[in-house]
Design a protein around this motif. Structure first.
Motif, mmCIF file in Angstrom:
data_model
loop_
_atom_site.group_PDB
_atom_site.id
_atom_site.type_symbol
_atom_site.label_atom_id
_atom_site.label_comp_id
_atom_site.label_asym_id
_atom_site.label_seq_id
_atom_site.Cartn_x
_atom_site.Cartn_y
_atom_site.Cartn_z
ATOM 1 N N VAL A 17 2.542 -42.001 49.592
ATOM 2 C CA VAL A 17 2.461 -43.345 50.189
ATOM 3 C C VAL A 17 1.566 -43.396 51.417
ATOM 4 N N ASP A 18 1.005 -42.265 51.820
ATOM 5 C CA ASP A 18 0.346 -42.218 53.114
ATOM 6 C C ASP A 18 -1.172 -42.113 53.045
ATOM 7 N N GLU A 19 -1.779 -42.459 51.889
ATOM 8 C CA GLU A 19 -3.236 -42.396 51.826
ATOM 9 C C GLU A 19 -3.865 -43.639 52.441
ATOM 10 N N PRO A 20 -5.058 -43.501 52.998
ATOM 11 C CA PRO A 20 -5.749 -44.671 53.555
ATOM 12 C C PRO A 20 -6.041 -45.698 52.464
ATOM 13 N N GLU A 21 -6.144 -46.949 52.847
ATOM 14 C CA GLU A 21 -6.468 -48.010 51.909
ATOM 15 C C GLU A 21 -7.802 -47.705 51.229
ATOM 16 N N GLY A 22 -7.853 -47.892 49.928
ATOM 17 C CA GLY A 22 -9.089 -47.667 49.192
ATOM 18 C C GLY A 22 -9.150 -46.317 48.515
ATOM 19 N N ILE A 23 -8.226 -45.418 48.850
ATOM 20 C CA ILE A 23 -8.191 -44.121 48.192
ATOM 21 C C ILE A 23 -7.013 -44.110 47.218
ATOM 22 N N GLU A 24 -7.311 -43.902 45.950
ATOM 23 C CA GLU A 24 -6.281 -43.965 44.924
ATOM 24 C C GLU A 24 -5.812 -42.558 44.575
ATOM 25 N N PRO A 25 -4.505 -42.319 44.504
ATOM 26 C CA PRO A 25 -4.014 -40.990 44.133
ATOM 27 C C PRO A 25 -4.347 -40.671 42.683
ATOM 28 N N ALA A 26 -4.576 -39.406 42.413
ATOM 29 C CA ALA A 26 -4.839 -38.976 41.045
ATOM 30 C C ALA A 26 -3.604 -39.200 40.182
ATOM 31 N N GLY A 27 -3.799 -39.571 38.946
ATOM 32 C CA GLY A 27 -2.674 -39.801 38.052
ATOM 33 C C GLY A 27 -2.030 -38.497 37.608
ATOM 34 N N ASP A 28 -0.736 -38.518 37.426
ATOM 35 C CA ASP A 28 0.020 -37.383 36.909
ATOM 36 C C ASP A 28 0.559 -37.800 35.542
ATOM 37 N N PRO A 29 0.193 -37.081 34.463
ATOM 38 C CA PRO A 29 0.622 -37.515 33.132
ATOM 39 C C PRO A 29 2.127 -37.567 32.935
ATOM 40 N N HIS A 30 2.890 -36.872 33.791
ATOM 41 C CA HIS A 30 4.341 -36.944 33.679
ATOM 42 C C HIS A 30 4.901 -38.243 34.259
ATOM 43 N N TYR A 31 4.043 -39.023 34.942
ATOM 44 C CA TYR A 31 4.506 -40.248 35.600
ATOM 45 C C TYR A 31 3.626 -41.462 35.319
ATOM 46 N N ASP A 32 2.343 -41.285 35.032
ATOM 47 C CA ASP A 32 1.440 -42.437 35.047
ATOM 48 C C ASP A 32 1.275 -43.131 33.706
ATOM 49 N N ARG A 33 1.913 -42.632 32.666
ATOM 50 C CA ARG A 33 1.753 -43.235 31.348
ATOM 51 C C ARG A 33 2.500 -44.572 31.257
ATOM 52 N N LEU A 34 2.010 -45.424 30.385
ATOM 53 C CA LEU A 34 2.648 -46.723 30.164
ATOM 54 C C LEU A 34 3.962 -46.587 29.425
ATOM 55 N N ALA A 35 4.133 -45.511 28.663
ATOM 56 C CA ALA A 35 5.364 -45.343 27.896
ATOM 57 C C ALA A 35 5.635 -43.866 27.655
ATOM 58 N N TYR A 36 6.914 -43.549 27.515
ATOM 59 C CA TYR A 36 7.392 -42.207 27.184
ATOM 60 C C TYR A 36 8.492 -42.362 26.131
ATOM 61 N N SER A 37 8.881 -41.256 25.535
ATOM 62 C CA SER A 37 9.994 -41.326 24.582
ATOM 63 C C SER A 37 10.757 -40.019 24.587
ATOM 64 N N ASN A 38 11.817 -39.966 23.791
ATOM 65 C CA ASN A 38 12.628 -38.751 23.715
ATOM 66 C C ASN A 38 12.168 -37.810 22.611
ATOM 67 N N HIS A 39 11.110 -38.175 21.873
ATOM 68 C CA HIS A 39 10.599 -37.274 20.835
ATOM 69 C C HIS A 39 9.087 -37.106 20.900
ATOM 70 N N THR A 40 8.492 -37.567 21.984
ATOM 71 C CA THR A 40 7.079 -37.320 22.230
ATOM 72 C C THR A 40 6.904 -36.974 23.701
ATOM 73 N N GLY A 41 5.795 -36.319 24.006
ATOM 74 C CA GLY A 41 5.478 -36.004 25.395
ATOM 75 C C GLY A 41 4.011 -36.253 25.647
ATOM 76 N N PRO A 42 3.631 -36.522 26.887
ATOM 77 C CA PRO A 42 2.219 -36.755 27.192
ATOM 78 C C PRO A 42 1.384 -35.537 26.857
ATOM 79 N N GLU A 43 0.132 -35.771 26.461
ATOM 80 C CA GLU A 43 -0.763 -34.655 26.166
ATOM 81 C C GLU A 43 -1.213 -34.020 27.484
ATOM 82 N N LEU A 44 -1.150 -32.666 27.534
ATOM 83 C CA LEU A 44 -1.282 -31.969 28.808
ATOM 84 C C LEU A 44 -2.329 -30.865 28.821
#
Length: 639
Positions: free
Chosen positions: A408-435
């Protein structure tokens, strides 16, 4: 190590899973006995094979000891030491050797922010729960050495997340045995988590939007264990806080019961997934603290389903060891802090063994959980999720419009890198993000991205919430292509049964490709892939699980992306996706996103959903006659 054989199923007591307390004890004993060959000569470390963590092999050995000690403690405490004499002596011996700073196997001292702080908390909890059989049998000199080692926590510093609770329980144990401690530090740790409470029983694991399994196996676990320690500390005040924790846990479990399939498969989202059975932790804690909306029979049915699921999928392995992975070894699903002993935080999922054999959670017949009865849709505004699950195929899908684990502490205009364990639009109990390394550059699965001519894909770093409704949710994010951008991508998800209707308003540069990916399916053989043009659609199938994307408005083409070694669910994975070319002005796109085990007819899906787009408004006429109106163009309002 001989092959592990579970007791025969008990279909009278446990109609759904066949598991009873006997099965839990057998699994705990197997896990503990299988570690014996890996104990160091003095017993202070469990030196398991596997990739070392960033903390080094000595810390990893302590981790193996401490985390398995917690499992042993739950096993010993629940039966009041009966039949556990060898187990008691094993961990008593290692404790004495590790805590002695002059020992050849002395544990690393507790220093600020260091990994041993985590393991110290496990040892403190374990000592409390086995006090009568281990701590009380130490000599005064041995007790002083253990207290001296744990005392490294006093005045130390931890990370600003669930680690604050490690200090709380460690120092509370010291208080309970009359050793030096800081009440101010205990209070400060408990006060800190109040800053992270977001309502409806949910905490964030630290500041920001960090929602995952840690909420159940840390943020609700340690306050309850602290209260048990405080109750054993003369003069400690804990009643008021305990009531708050009980009330919150009850609320949390109203949501959390929807995060696991009827087959026991938990949703594959967030970090530290290698802890596996730890997913059962909050349900057991509800029973332990008498703070659950679930009946005793439903609690055991849910927890036993989780444990049975992993056992049936190869965890532990043929050696009886929990490896770094999900079902089997799969390093991409781990983090740099994960060492060979890390998976033994699965011990948390055995906390139910503290409930004595005569407790109702063990003696009452299994009862159903909601998904056993009917399909489920559950809005969870606190984490920004909508869960939709289908009974007939045991699929639980999480639509994510709120959890990003972004600092939460980055300066305005700097976007944090996405983490596939959190940034996906959807998850399920029988699939996982490609890593795989390439997958983390391509970012195809469950992502809505801009792709330039060089193949660079934008990512979803910080999720900016717009709304969560009864069966819908929306958010937006800033998309970058290298240093070019940002462009706004706004996404709204509408649930219809097992379908997600994904609506989007996408800004971007002219000529860029807009790509929307679906769920990645995986297996030991190559998934099948199919595409079509009228309507535009793509589908991938593996092990009877089918992922499909159907264009309903604005998409021009479809394809299937393949990868190797990218999924925790199998070496071969495939993800369907839809594309169009961006005109340079904001566009509205609509598609159906499906994950199921049924025969899918893209033509029928397209024909059964009527889509009317007028400016930034999308009107959806669904097959059951319901009408949903999605108002896009709200990204600026949510900034």
């Amino acid at each position: 190590m001989s092959r592990f054989i579970l007791p025969a199923p008990d279909r009278v007591l446990s109609t759904w899973t066949g598991w009873s307390r006997t099965h839990w004890e057998a699994l705990a004993d197997h896990l503990l006995d299988s570690l014996v060959p890996y104990f160091s000569p003095g017993g202070a470390r469990v030196d398991l094979p596997g990739r070392p963590s960033r903390s080094g092999v000595v810390s990893d050995g302590l981790e193996g000891f401490a985390r398995s000690f917690m499992l042993a403690a739950f096993r010993i405490g629940g039966v009041r030491g009966v039949g556990c004499e060898e187990l008691i002596e094993r961990y008593k011996r290692g404790l004495v050797a590790g805590a002695d700073r002059d020992s050849a196997e002395a544990w690393p001292r507790l220093t600020p922010l260091a990994q041993p702080l985590v393991e110290a908390a496990a040892i403190a909890v374990s000592l409390h729960e086995t006090r009568e059989w281990i701590w009380d049998r130490l000599t005064s000199s041995e007790q002083e050495k253990v207290a001296d080692w744990l005392g490294g926590f006093v005045g130390s510093r931890t990370h600003e997340n669930n680690w604050r609770l490690f200090q709380v329980v460690s120092e509370q144990f010291l208080a309970s045995v009359g050793a030096p401690y800081s009440q101010d530090e205990i209070d400060a740790g408990l006060d800190r988590i109040e800053e992270w409470y977001v309502g409806d029983g949910w905490y964030s694991d630290g500041y920001g939007q960090s929602f995952d399994n840690y909420i159940g196996w840390a943020m609700h676990l340690y306050p309850g264990l602290w209260a048990r320690m405080a109750a054993a500390t003369p003069g400690a005040k804990y009643d008021d806080r305990l009531q708050v924790y009980r009330d919150r846990l009850r609320l949390f479990l109203d949501d959390a019961v929807h995060l696991v399939g009827s087959d026991g498969a938990p949703i594959h989202q967030g970090r530290s997934l290698t802890y596996r059975m730890a997913a059962a932790t909050p349900y057991w804690m509800g029973a332990l603290l008498d703070a659950t909306p679930l009946t005793p029979g439903a609690t055991r049915r849910l927890c036993s389903g989780i444990a049975r699921h992993f056992v049936e999928h190869g965890a532990p392995d043929e050696r009886g060891v929990l490896t770094l992975g999900w079902y089997d070894t799969f390093l991409p699903t781990t983090q740099a802090y994960s060492g060979p002993g890390s998976p033994y935080w699965a011990s948390k999922g055995f906390v139910g063994l503290l409930l004595p054999p005569e407790h109702a959670v063990w003696t009452e017949r299994e009862e159903t959980i909601p998904l056993d009865e009917a399909d489920q849709v559950r809005a969870m505004p606190a984490p920004g999720w909508v869960i939709h699950a289908t009974r007939h195929d045991n699929l639980v899908r999480l639509l994510n419009h709120g959890s990003d684990k972004a600092p939460v502490d980055e300066p305005e205009g700097i976007e944090p890198a996405g983490d596939p364990h959190y940034d996906r639009l959807a998850y399920s109990n029988h699939t996982g993000p490609e890593l795989s390394a390439q997958a983390q550059l391509d970012r195809v699965d469950n992502n809505l991205a801009l792709v330039d001519n060089a193949g660079r894909s934008s990512y979803r770093g910080r999720i900016r919430r717009i709304a969560v409704g009864e069966r819908s949710a929306s958010s937006w994010h800033k998309a970058w292509l290298g240093t070019d951008g940002p462009w706004q991508i706004e996404t709204a998800s509408v649930v219809y049964g097992g379908w997600e209707i994904r609506c989007a308003r996408v800004d971007g540069p002219a000529g860029a490709t807009v790509r929307s990916g679906g769920y990645p399916v995986a297996g030991r053989s190559l998934p099948t892939a199919t595409t079509g043009k009228d309507p535009v659609w793509a589908s991938a199938e593996a092990n009877g699980l089918c992922s499909t994307m159907v264009g309903l408005h604005g998409y021009d083409d479809a394809a299937v992306h393949r990868d190797l070694g990218a999924s925790a669910f199998g070496p071969h994975s495939a993800t369907p996706y839809l594309t169009t070319t961006h005109p340079g002005e904001p566009i509205v796109l609509v598609c159906a996103v499906l994950l199921n085990r049924d025969v899918v007819s893209p033509e029928s899906i397209s024909a059964s959903v009527r889509v009317v787009v007028e400016g930034n408004q999308v009107r959806l006429e669904l097959p059951d006659g319901a009408v949903e109106t999605v108002q896009l163009g709200q990204a600026g309002d949510a900034a």
